[in-house]
Design a protein around this motif. Structure first.
Motif, PDB file in Angstrom:
ATOM      1  N   CYS A  97      -4.767  -3.389   0.288  1.00 23.88           N
ATOM      2  CA  CYS A  97      -3.964  -4.596   0.468  1.00 23.88           C
ATOM      3  C   CYS A  97      -4.425  -5.666  -0.522  1.00 23.88           C
TER       4      CYS A  97
ATOM      5  N   PRO B 144       0.834  -1.208   0.000  1.00 22.33           N
ATOM      6  CA  PRO B 144       0.000   0.000   0.000  1.00 22.33           C
ATOM      7  C   PRO B 144       0.867   1.256   0.000  1.00 22.33           C
TER       8      PRO B 144
ATOM      9  N   ASN C 171      -3.266  -0.452  -5.301  1.00 18.88           N
ATOM     10  CA  ASN C 171      -2.694  -0.136  -3.988  1.00 18.88           C
ATOM     11  C   ASN C 171      -2.068   1.259  -3.933  1.00 18.88           C
TER      12      ASN C 171
END
Length: 314
Positions: A286, A239, A256
């Protein structure tokens, strides 16, 4: 082919541009070519010459043989004298690492779009994506050399603002490019008394370990020509929060990626606190399905094909 590659810095210096150059040179050698790495043109009769953007204003263009095809590899657009821009416009093909550079070259150097190709960087095939994620993110990774415009002043303010949240910060960056600046920034980071780890000149395997073990990748750079570390983080499913710079329209294709529109502490703080306090929001970034991994072999093949199919006579 016998290829001359012109650049004025050591390949041992850690940077996104150097990482690209190293892989291209290695890939061309693996294809059976000879590559000589110089700071100035030699008098050898090379089959072609690749000019890194760092030397475009310093080299003597009169030294090129009349039959030497020229390729400008532009990681970042340099300040360059007008007559040298005219020379490149007339006699060179250009390779850039992202669409923003191509657009700027067309608008500012008035290059023919047909003479510019985008060949983005790649990533190691052995680097598998991150698969396990914490419910609440804690470890934040930054990969940026200790030079100005990488956002270190912003980072210090951000760390002070987030003091009560107990984030861990891991910084990977070369201190040698601007030692005085690095010393000042590191001293200020120490004064925050935050949990900050600084890693200098680590190898690629160790860097991969830091990517995989981080919960968030953070880029505070205000201006990137491409954004190599951002690309690596995104490809590895980490992320990622970044200012909307570099090849951000390409980055937006990754699930992400969280771009920050306004470059200020408030917006970065809000994004980090939101992920920290709302696991359901963090989880959306995620397990991204970034199934296509762009290898350095793919990059080298594209680069090689462009060289061999676009011969420009000086």
């Amino acid at each position: 082919m016998h290829i001359e590659f012109l650049n004025n810095i050591s390949l041992n210096i850690i940077s996104g541009g150097n990482r690209y150059n190293q892989n291209i040179i290695e890939g061309l050698i693996n294809k059976g070519h000879t590559v000589d790495y110089h700071a100035q043109p030699k008098h050898n009769n090379y089959d072609l010459c690749i000019l890194d953007s760092l030397v475009l204003n310093s080299i003597d263009y009169s030294k090129f043989h009349n039959n030497t095809p020229l390729f400008a590899l532009i990681h970042q657009i340099p300040k360059i004298e007008a007559h040298k821009i005219e020379f490149l416009r007339d006699y060179a093909k250009c390779i850039v690492t992202g669409n923003p550079i191509k657009t700027e070259l067309i608008e500012t150097w008035h290059l023919n779009p047909k003479n510019i190709t985008v060949i983005r960087p790649g990533i190691e095939l052995t680097w598998n994506g991150k698969t396990t994620f914490k419910d609440i993110p804690k470890r934040i990774l930054l990969v940026a050399n200790f030079i100005e415009n990488k956002g270190y002043e912003m980072l210090i303010t951000l760390i002070e603002t987030l003091e009560k949240e107990n984030f861990e910060f891991c910084i990977v960056g070369n201190k040698d490019l601007n030692p005085n600046y690095a010393e000042r920034i590191i001293e200020r980071l120490k004064q925050t008394n935050a949990n900050v780890v600084i890693l200098d000149k680590i190898d690629r395997n160790d860097l991969y370990f830091e990517f995989i073990n981080a919960d968030i990748f953070l880029s505070l750079s205000k201006s990137e020509s491409f954004g190599m570390a951002i690309f690596e983080a995104l490809t590895l499913n980490l992320p990622t929060i970044s200012y909307k710079t570099g090849d951000f329209m390409f980055f937006e294709t990754f699930q992400n990626y969280l771009p920050i529109e306004n470059y200020n502490v408030k917006h970065f703080t809000s994004a980090l606190l939101n992920w920290h306090s709302k696991p359901e929001d963090y989880s959306k970034f995620c397990n991204a399905s970034n199934s296509t991994q762009r290898s350095w072999e793919m990059v080298t093949n594209e680069f090689h094909d462009f060289l061999t199919s676009n011969i420009v006579k000086v």
